[in-house]
Design an enzyme around this catalytic site. Structure first.
Site, short mmCIF file in Angstrom:
data_model
loop_
_atom_site.label_atom_id
_atom_site.label_comp_id
_atom_site.label_asym_id
_atom_site.label_seq_id
_atom_site.Cartn_x
_atom_site.Cartn_y
_atom_site.Cartn_z
CB CYS A 144 58.77 34.77 48.40
SG CYS A 144 57.71 33.65 49.33
CB SER A 174 50.06 36.20 45.87
OG SER A 174 51.02 37.07 46.41
N GLY A 175 51.64 34.27 48.18
CA GLY A 175 52.74 33.36 48.51
C GLY A 175 52.27 31.92 48.65
CE LYS A 230 59.71 25.97 52.43
NZ LYS A 230 58.57 26.43 51.63
CG HIS A 259 56.10 38.03 51.27
ND1 HIS A 259 54.76 37.85 51.01
CD2 HIS A 259 56.68 36.81 51.07
CE1 HIS A 259 54.54 36.59 50.66
NE2 HIS A 259 55.68 35.94 50.68
N1 NAP Z 1 53.77 32.35 45.27
C1 NAP Z 1 54.96 32.78 45.71
O1 NAP Z 1 55.13 33.90 46.24
C2 NAP Z 1 56.15 31.90 45.56
C3 NAP Z 1 57.40 32.45 45.83
C4 NAP Z 1 58.52 31.63 45.69
C5 NAP Z 1 58.36 30.34 45.26
N2 NAP Z 1 57.13 29.83 45.00
C6 NAP Z 1 57.03 28.44 44.51
O2 NAP Z 1 56.72 28.48 43.13
C7 NAP Z 1 55.94 27.35 42.76
C8 NAP Z 1 54.65 27.80 42.09
O3 NAP Z 1 53.87 28.52 43.03
P1 NAP Z 1 52.49 29.22 42.66
O4 NAP Z 1 52.23 30.12 43.80
O5 NAP Z 1 52.53 29.80 41.28
O6 NAP Z 1 51.46 27.97 42.66
P2 NAP Z 1 50.00 27.88 42.03
O7 NAP Z 1 49.40 29.23 41.88
O8 NAP Z 1 49.29 26.86 42.83
O9 NAP Z 1 50.23 27.29 40.54
C9 NAP Z 1 50.81 26.05 40.31
C10 NAP Z 1 50.91 25.79 38.80
O10 NAP Z 1 51.73 24.63 38.64
C11 NAP Z 1 51.10 23.74 37.71
N3 NAP Z 1 51.46 22.37 38.06
C12 NAP Z 1 51.38 21.77 39.28
N4 NAP Z 1 51.79 20.49 39.20
C13 NAP Z 1 52.15 20.28 37.91
C14 NAP Z 1 52.64 19.16 37.20
N5 NAP Z 1 52.84 17.99 37.79
N6 NAP Z 1 52.92 19.32 35.89
C15 NAP Z 1 52.72 20.51 35.27
N7 NAP Z 1 52.26 21.61 35.90
C16 NAP Z 1 51.96 21.49 37.20
C17 NAP Z 1 49.62 24.00 37.87
O11 NAP Z 1 49.01 23.56 36.68
P3 NAP Z 1 47.42 23.69 36.42
O12 NAP Z 1 47.17 25.17 36.28
O13 NAP Z 1 47.16 22.97 35.13
O14 NAP Z 1 46.75 23.09 37.62
C18 NAP Z 1 49.59 25.51 38.10
O15 NAP Z 1 49.54 26.19 36.86
C19 NAP Z 1 55.72 26.56 44.07
O16 NAP Z 1 56.69 25.57 44.16
C20 NAP Z 1 55.92 27.61 45.14
O17 NAP Z 1 56.30 27.09 46.36
C21 NAP Z 1 56.02 30.58 45.13
#
Ligand code: NAP
Length: 364
Positions: A144, A174-175, A230, A259
């Site tokens: 992000c 939220s990140g 990163k 951010h």
């Molecule tokens: N948040 C940001 O600003 C941001 C920005 C860029 C990139 N990212 C990346 O985007 C990804 C998601 O981030 P997030 O913030 O949305 O995380 P999050 O809120 O923790 O949500 C993770 C989701 O992934 C699902 N999940 C995890 N392991 C899984 C598996 N083995 N099989 C199927 N589903 C699985 C979880 O399922 P359950 O609900 O069933 O537990 C949950 O719904 C991460 O890799 C993060 O680094 C995030």
């Protein structure tokens, strides 16, 4: 009816925003996206009921595009299901960091380096560590804080050449995912009501009414965190400047979404703030918020972007453009974006739109 069949893996902070971005996008969808996570349930999002299915390899049959927004690492969705999705014939756009720096993997912000997607037409496979050789249909979505920075840096590089970059980030909770959002809410509530906030979980220190210069990141070489590295490595790869000196300090602040970054650039040739504004304004995805004004009480003031004002927006907002009084080649920028939209879901959907526009992903 022609159109694309799409799946989303993960319904956390990013996955939920993915659902919204897909509903708003110009992508020709044949049917609503199939939504997958670790466990099946019904999700209520903006008043709509969405069926979430348990993720399994069979769920990818017949899909044209799969967006991964699951967690990273060995138990993350991409490691467990990425190969199945690619081998089922889908193009994969991954929000996680597992494979961003792998040679041959396009790491894309469409308005900065959309042409990298052409690599998907090359024959052969790509080797993703921990998964092995897979069809060349995998695209990585950058971090992000990287996305909003490269959007602002690219036009400055085009007009004056980048010589070095120094950046401090002010990153929203939220990140760190939906658990960190909930923790900030709970901690703030408990502290304001004079209750014990309990031990922190999402970060090593409490985040409410605090500022964390290490947050939940790993400390690595030279005392920099993995988030800071990163920002260095991904920016160099996206801009195609492998030796660009970049030094970062990443900080988590008690903001839910949005951010902010204070970016100092040293350029190859001096650029006035007005020239910088003109260069930045020429990019459709950038909005300049940097107007001189006089308040009612006569005080001089300048507008600037703030995280709360950019939530739900897909553009990158830039303000506080000012020269370094002690270095004719130096400029400061204040860059703000919604980390869940342009920093993740919206950029992923824009990658998908670019794949369709370039006819890399066929619409049947
Ligand atoms: N948040 C940001 O600003 C941001 C920005 C860029 C990139 N990212 C990346 O985007 C990804 C998601 O981030 P997030 O913030 O949305 O995380 P999050 O809120 O923790 O949500 C993770 C989701 O992934 C699902 N999940 C995890 N392991 C899984 C598996 N083995 N099989 C199927 N589903 C699985 C979880 O399922 P359950 O609900 O069933 O537990 C949950 O719904 C991460 O890799 C993060 O680094 C995030």
């Amino acid at each position: 009816m022609s159109g694309l069949k799409v799946a989303i893996v993960g319904v956390g902070a990013v996955g939920q925003e993915m659902i919204r971005c897909l509903q708003e996008s110009s992508l020709p969808l044949k049917e609503p996206p199939t939504v997958l996570a670790r466990s099946a349930r019904t999700l209520i999002l903006d008043g709509q009921e969405i069926s979430v299915h348990e993720c399994s390899a069979e769920m990818f049959q017949g899909k044209d595009l799969v967006f991964f927004a699951g967690t990273e690492g060995e138990k993350g969705a991409i490691r467990l299901f990425g190969k199945a999705a690619l081998e089922a014939g889908a193009f994969v756009i991954d929000n996680g960091s597992d494979f961003r720096m792998v040679d041959g993997v396009p790491l894309v912000v469409p308005e900065v380096n959309g042409e990298e997607l052409e690599r998907l037409r090359e024959p052969g496979e790509v080797n993703l560590p921990g998964i092995g050789l897979v069809p060349r249909r995998y695209v990585a979505n950058p971090n992000c804080s990287t996305i909003q920075m490269v959007v602002a840096l690219k036009p400055l590089h085009q007009v004056a050449g980048l010589r070095r970059v120094i950046v401090s980030t002010y990153q929203a909770v939220s990140g760190a995912g939906s658990a960190a959002v909930k923790e900030l809410e709970d901690q703030a509530h408990r502290i304001l009501h004079k209750m014990d906030p309990g031990p922190p979980q999402a970060h090593p220190l409490p985040i409410a009414f605090n500022v964390l210069a290490g947050a939940n990141w790993r400390f690595e070489e030279e005392g920099y965190t993995n988030e800071e590295w990163k920002l260095v490595r991904e920016t160099r790869k996206i801009l195609g400047l492998p030796d660009l000196p970049i030094s970062a300090t990443c900080v988590r602040v008690p903001v839910f979404t949005g951010h902010a970054e204070a970016i100092y650039v040293e350029l190859e040739r001096p650029l006035t703030p007005q020239e910088a504004r003109d260069a930045l304004r020429s990019v459709p995805g950038i909005i300049i918020v940097d107007e001189e004004m006089v308040l009612e009480n006569g005080t001089a003031y300048r507008t600037y972007p703030a995280p709360k004002d950019v939530v739900g927006r897909d553009e990158v907002f830039v303000g506080r453009i000012r020269r370094d009084p002690f270095n004719p080649y130096g400029l400061w920028l204040w860059v703000v974006a919604d980390n869940l939209r342009k920093g993740a879901a919206a950029n992923a959907v824009q990658i998908a739109e670019e794949l369709v526009n370039r006819r890399i992903v066929p619409v049947n």
